[in-house]
Design an enzyme around this catalytic site. Sequence first.
Site, PDB file in Angstrom:
ATOM      1  N   HIS A 170       0.802  -1.223   0.000  1.00 13.48           N
ATOM      2  CA  HIS A 170       0.000   0.000   0.000  1.00 13.48           C
ATOM      3  C   HIS A 170       0.837   1.277   0.000  1.00 13.48           C
ATOM      4  O   HIS A 170       0.479   2.255  -0.648  1.00 13.48           O
ATOM      5  CB  HIS A 170      -0.921  -0.029   1.213  1.00 13.48           C
ATOM      6  CG  HIS A 170      -1.848   1.138   1.278  1.00 13.48           C
ATOM      7  ND1 HIS A 170      -2.755   1.409   0.284  1.00 13.48           N
ATOM      8  CD2 HIS A 170      -1.981   2.120   2.192  1.00 13.48           C
ATOM      9  CE1 HIS A 170      -3.418   2.508   0.599  1.00 13.48           C
ATOM     10  NE2 HIS A 170      -2.965   2.958   1.747  1.00 13.48           N
ATOM     11  N   THR A 210     -13.568  -0.649  -1.217  1.00 13.82           N
ATOM     12  CA  THR A 210     -15.012  -0.389  -1.274  1.00 13.82           C
ATOM     13  C   THR A 210     -15.438   0.111  -2.654  1.00 13.82           C
ATOM     14  O   THR A 210     -16.621   0.136  -2.962  1.00 13.82           O
ATOM     15  CB  THR A 210     -15.398   0.697  -0.257  1.00 13.82           C
ATOM     16  OG1 THR A 210     -14.716   1.916  -0.624  1.00 13.82           O
ATOM     17  CG2 THR A 210     -15.005   0.297   1.149  1.00 13.82           C
ATOM     18  N   LYS A 229      -8.493  13.803  -1.430  1.00  8.77           N
ATOM     19  CA  LYS A 229      -8.200  14.205  -0.058  1.00  8.77           C
ATOM     20  C   LYS A 229      -9.079  13.397   0.875  1.00  8.77           C
ATOM     21  O   LYS A 229     -10.263  13.210   0.621  1.00  8.77           O
ATOM     22  CB  LYS A 229      -8.492  15.697   0.139  1.00  8.77           C
ATOM     23  CG  LYS A 229      -7.430  16.569  -0.468  1.00  8.77           C
ATOM     24  CD  LYS A 229      -7.524  17.994   0.073  1.00  8.77           C
ATOM     25  CE  LYS A 229      -6.494  18.860  -0.630  1.00  8.77           C
ATOM     26  NZ  LYS A 229      -7.049  20.042  -1.247  1.00  8.77           N
ATOM     27  N   ASP A 266      -5.633   8.727  -7.794  1.00 11.71           N
ATOM     28  CA  ASP A 266      -5.036   9.646  -6.811  1.00 11.71           C
ATOM     29  C   ASP A 266      -3.535   9.730  -7.087  1.00 11.71           C
ATOM     30  O   ASP A 266      -3.001   8.976  -7.900  1.00 11.71           O
ATOM     31  CB  ASP A 266      -5.326   9.214  -5.363  1.00 11.71           C
ATOM     32  CG  ASP A 266      -4.792   7.836  -5.043  1.00 11.71           C
ATOM     33  OD1 ASP A 266      -3.665   7.525  -5.454  1.00 11.71           O
ATOM     34  OD2 ASP A 266      -5.500   7.067  -4.373  1.00 11.71           O
TER      35      ASP A 266
HETATM   36  C1  R5P Z   1      -5.488   4.545  -1.969  1.00 16.90           C
HETATM   37  O1  R5P Z   1      -4.524   5.096  -1.548  1.00 16.90           O
HETATM   38  C2  R5P Z   1      -5.447   3.342  -2.823  1.00 16.90           C
HETATM   39  O2  R5P Z   1      -4.576   3.525  -3.902  1.00 16.90           O
HETATM   40  C3  R5P Z   1      -6.815   2.965  -3.331  1.00 16.90           C
HETATM   41  O3  R5P Z   1      -7.236   3.943  -4.248  1.00 16.90           O
HETATM   42  C4  R5P Z   1      -7.820   2.859  -2.231  1.00 16.90           C
HETATM   43  O4  R5P Z   1      -7.293   2.141  -1.167  1.00 16.90           O
HETATM   44  C5  R5P Z   1      -9.074   2.208  -2.733  1.00 16.90           C
HETATM   45  O5  R5P Z   1      -9.984   2.100  -1.682  1.00 16.90           O
HETATM   46  P1  R5P Z   1     -11.546   2.182  -1.941  1.00 16.90           P
HETATM   47  O6  R5P Z   1     -11.835   1.244  -3.056  1.00 16.90           O
HETATM   48  O7  R5P Z   1     -12.169   1.771  -0.638  1.00 16.90           O
HETATM   49  O8  R5P Z   1     -11.856   3.593  -2.273  1.00 16.90           O
END
Ligand code: R5P
Length: 291
Positions: free
Chosen positions: A126, A224, A192, A168
């Site tokens: 991550h 999610t 953010k 992001d």
């Molecule tokens: C964030 O820093 C990661 O790169 C993913 O974009 C994020 O963890 C995705 O999580 P979710 O699908 O819950 O928005």
Amino acid sequence: MIISNANSRLLSDRIAHRLGDELSVPEIRTFADGENYVRLKKPVSGKPVFIISSLFPDPDRRLVETLLMCDAARRGDAKEISVVLPYFAYARQDRAALEGEAISAGVVGSALRAAGAGRIVTVEAHSGLALKALAGTGGKVYDVKATDAIGAAVPALVGKVDFVVAPDHGNLYQAEAVAKILGVDVCSFSKKRDHRTGEISTALDGNPSVRGADVVFVDDMISTGSTLAKAAAILRGRGAGKISAVCVHALMVGKADELLRSSGIDRICGSDTVQNAYSEYSIAQEIADVL
Ligand code: R5P
């Protein structure tokens, strides 16, 4: 010898095939009170052992299984123990953002070392901080990169692409690398997160001409789905054509599929680091190269 937990079989089979190594699946079951039971079925004495154990779904249970597999290999006199965490759970809490928080990435590392792990291999962990926390527990840590595998897989998985999109900035380097492989443009979103409420806000960077363009999001994981759904809705609003998403770890928690499809994403692909219906390309070669 390669030892695989139940939910890493697809990837473990592929790695074993590439290394020409023996795959052994341990007996793993649950006691009536919920505790894990683990027994290695083949002798490991004097052998280098690769434990391949994706920590999803059910990260707590998977982590304990992994620790017990390490301990059993150590007790069985394995020559050396490498632990591969295709999905490295507990990497989100990589720093104490608020007073009183734990750093779970380091705890996983310490626990694995205590159970006998030498080298630890992750895939697109991550964050760099999570890897630092893992490395801080001693022993070697490798983070396998999936960029080349994604770049090679995208044309067959989603067809024509005009833009690679980073949802992001954390993943912008990867989107840029995949765009370079594909020879197309890249665009990105700024995200953010309010650490207290968890609320996410997202905005498209600049003014890329996405009208009518076929785009593919590239991300390390989909959990999610909310990060991608917000970004996809913005692209859809700007008249983008076909919107696809290729990630490394497709956790697809809860109603992620529904959310992503209703935001306009019609193709969702993950790798075999998480074994599920979205596992459409493999990281086996990249892991085998490291091992
Ligand atoms: C964030 O820093 C990661 O790169 C993913 O974009 C994020 O963890 C995705 O999580 P979710 O699908 O819950 O928005």
